[in-house]
Structures are given as C-alpha cells and as structure tokens.
Scaffold this motif. Structure first.
Motif, short mmCIF file in Angstrom:
data_model
loop_
_atom_site.label_atom_id
_atom_site.label_comp_id
_atom_site.label_asym_id
_atom_site.label_seq_id
_atom_site.Cartn_x
_atom_site.Cartn_y
_atom_site.Cartn_z
N GLN A 26 -36.32 -16.65 19.83
CA GLN A 26 -36.19 -16.14 21.19
C GLN A 26 -37.47 -16.40 22.00
O GLN A 26 -37.41 -16.73 23.18
CB GLN A 26 -35.89 -14.64 21.15
CG GLN A 26 -34.51 -14.33 20.60
CD GLN A 26 -34.27 -12.85 20.42
OE1 GLN A 26 -34.08 -12.13 21.39
NE2 GLN A 26 -34.29 -12.38 19.17
N ARG A 41 -30.70 -13.27 25.83
CA ARG A 41 -29.84 -12.50 24.93
C ARG A 41 -28.45 -12.30 25.54
O ARG A 41 -27.45 -12.25 24.80
CB ARG A 41 -30.48 -11.15 24.60
CG ARG A 41 -31.71 -11.28 23.72
CD ARG A 41 -32.26 -9.91 23.31
NE ARG A 41 -31.37 -9.18 22.42
CZ ARG A 41 -31.32 -9.34 21.10
NH1 ARG A 41 -32.11 -10.24 20.51
NH2 ARG A 41 -30.50 -8.62 20.36
N ARG A 45 -24.98 -13.19 23.80
CA ARG A 45 -23.92 -12.18 23.68
C ARG A 45 -22.57 -12.76 24.12
O ARG A 45 -21.52 -12.44 23.54
CB ARG A 45 -24.27 -10.96 24.53
CG ARG A 45 -23.43 -9.72 24.23
CD ARG A 45 -23.78 -8.58 25.17
NE ARG A 45 -25.21 -8.31 25.18
CZ ARG A 45 -25.83 -7.55 24.27
NH1 ARG A 45 -25.14 -6.98 23.31
NH2 ARG A 45 -27.14 -7.35 24.35
N GLU A 140 -26.46 -5.76 18.34
CA GLU A 140 -27.77 -6.38 18.56
C GLU A 140 -28.26 -7.12 17.33
O GLU A 140 -28.94 -8.14 17.43
CB GLU A 140 -28.80 -5.32 18.99
CG GLU A 140 -28.53 -4.67 20.33
CD GLU A 140 -28.42 -5.69 21.46
OE1 GLU A 140 -29.26 -6.61 21.53
OE2 GLU A 140 -27.49 -5.55 22.29
N ILE A 143 -26.60 -10.48 17.31
CA ILE A 143 -27.25 -11.38 18.27
C ILE A 143 -28.55 -11.92 17.69
O ILE A 143 -28.86 -13.11 17.81
CB ILE A 143 -27.47 -10.65 19.61
CG1 ILE A 143 -26.12 -10.34 20.25
CG2 ILE A 143 -28.33 -11.50 20.55
CD1 ILE A 143 -26.19 -9.45 21.46
N ASP A 144 -29.30 -11.04 17.02
CA ASP A 144 -30.51 -11.50 16.34
C ASP A 144 -30.15 -12.57 15.30
O ASP A 144 -30.84 -13.58 15.15
CB ASP A 144 -31.21 -10.33 15.64
CG ASP A 144 -31.91 -9.41 16.62
OD1 ASP A 144 -32.21 -9.84 17.75
OD2 ASP A 144 -32.15 -8.23 16.26
#
Length: 290
Positions: A26, A41, A45, A140, A143-144
């Motif tokens: 990121q 992000r 998503r 989350e 997403i990571d």
C-alpha cells in the motif's frame, strides 16, 4: 506497485519501516500513484465486491459456458460440502468450492477479477473468502490480503510474466497460487518472511505446469486447476506457518520458473496443440463443438 522488481525491494520497506507485506504494498502504491491510502483501499474494496458477487453467482445460479462444457460444478461441490461428503474439510473444502465456482463464472462470460489472470481468477478469492468464513475475519483483513497478493503478483510480473502463452500455466495458476499463499499467511498473523516463504513453496510445487486448454478455451483443465490451486495455496501457507522455510528465496524460484517456461515447447504454451488438449477425448469434444 509499479516498478517492483524483486521481493527484496518489498522486504527492504518491511525492514526499514517495520511494515507487513500488505502495508509495504500500500505504501508503494501510494508513493507511485500519488493517491491517498483511503482511495487506494476503496479501489481494492470494489475488487473484493466483484469477487464476492462472482462467488455468489457461481454457487447459486444455473450457468453454462458457450461451449456447453462448463457450468454447475461449483454448485455440485457446494452441495457435497454441505452434505459432508468431501474428504477435505473446513477452509480447504470451502476454498476449492469457491475457486471452482468463480472460474466457471469466467468461462460463462461473467464478471470476475483477473487475479492475476482470468484463467486463474478463482484461486485468490477462493482462499480469501474461505478464510473469512472459517476464521470470522473482518473485511479489512481481506483487503489487506489482497494487497499482500498484489505485492507478490507485481514481483512475478516484473521478474517473469503472468502469461500462459509466454511461460505456461505456471505463470498463471502458479502465480495466483503463490499470491494466495502469501495472503493467507499474513491474514492469520504470519510474518512477511513466512508469507514470502509460502509464495516460494507454492510456486515450486507448480514449477513446469503447462498451458494446454482443450479447444483453446479457458475451461478444460483450467477451471478445475483453480480448485486445485486453492488447496495448494493453503497447504503452502500451512507449511510456512508451521515454521518450515523455503530455503530457495522467491526471487530465485521466479528466475528458475522463467528458465523452465522458456524451455517449454510452443505446444505447451496456450496453443492447444499439446498436453491435455490433444488427448483423444479432448479432440472428440472439440469436434462436437464445431
């Protein structure tokens, strides 16, 4: 992640800034794109949402590919899973079911996320969505996981290729499996070094995998390879999480993969002129489609 040429570049960021692979990916994306983290992000998503929708479609809807060869496999696997008929259980059973279902959506011209390619689109979401269900992980974390996978995928793309026509299916299903293995490790708390070990272990296990689609369609054996890739990724993740090292670092595995891919004859690189594609039954199936 534009410009990443080796896992060591990512690891340098991990060591210097004490980041996870996901955070490093990121950070790199933020620096190279000039966009804010919240926007980056948000974009990821949206990709996760497409993965969820593809999984739902493949598991719930009655589909058939234009050839008529593919469709309904994900639903059958899911039914068998619910009836406790599968030999694999838990996360693995769910992952192979989702992976196959999403690969079928691709074959049936549905909307998927190429992760990293359309032909290998089911592996990463299969692993992530199964872990979410079995481990009760928050979105989350998924997403990571996608960012971790993206980091590994960009290393693979920069050092090698993600094209079956260039290096065989080891560059498609192999890459997706390595990406999923790394993501799985970090999602459950493994270290960046364990995640890269998982990617290397996964990739070594698929070294030399040829690209031999029957009739040139991304259906046979591609769809079922997605299910197998998901199981393979979870096995590699387990091995790394247990503390076993790859010994051969990811960069060297990728370099070896490139050499192997270049040595494969054209017949085994997406031309449908070798491997499974020229089996008598495969030829018969193709003749019936004309």
């Amino acid at each position: 992640m534009v410009g990443v040429k080796s896992a060591q570049e990512i690891l340098s960021m991990v060591r210097e800034k004490k980041l996870t692979l996901s955070q490093a990916a990121q950070e790199w994306e933020k620096e190279t794109s000039g966009r804010e983290l919240i926007e980056i992000r948000h974009e990821m998503r949206k990709r996760l949402l497409v993965m969820r929708q593809a999984a739902r479609k493949g598991l719930e809807e009655d589909m058939k590919s234009p050839s008529g060869l593919i469709g309904g496999g994900g639903r059958l696997l899911e039914q068998a899973r619910r009836e406790n008929k599968l030999l694999s259980g838990g996360t693995t059973a769910r992952a192979i079911t989702i992976a196959l279902a999403i690969a079928e959506v691709n074959a049936c011209m549905g909307k998927i996320v190429a992760a990293p390619t359309a032909g290998s689109c089911g592996i990463l979401p299969g692993v992530l969505l199964a872990l979410e269900e079995e481990r009760k992980l928050p979105e989350e974390t998924l997403i990571d996981g996608l960012f971790t996978a993206a980091g590994v995928g960009m290393v693979m793309a920069s050092m090698a290729s993600l094209s079956g026509a260039a290096l065989g299916c080891q560059a498609e299903v192999g890459a997706a499996t390595a990406m999923a293995a790394a993501a799985a490790v970090e999602m459950v708390g493994g270290s960046p070094w364990q995640a890269l070990d998982a990617a290397a272990i996964a990739l070594k296990g698929l070294m030399g995998l040829v690209c031999d689609p029957v009739g040139g369609l991304v259906e046979i054996p591609c769809v079922k390879r997605n299910a197998l890739g998901a199981a393979h990724a979870l096995a590699a993740a387990d091995i790394a999480l247990a503390g076993l090292k790859s010994f051969i670092p990811l960069e060297e595995v990728i370099e070896a993969l490139v050499k192997v891919g270049r040595s494969l004859p054209p017949e085994l690189k997406e031309t449908a002129e070798g491997g499974i594609a020229i089996c008598p039954t495969a030829q018969k199936l193709v003749s019936q489609l004309v």
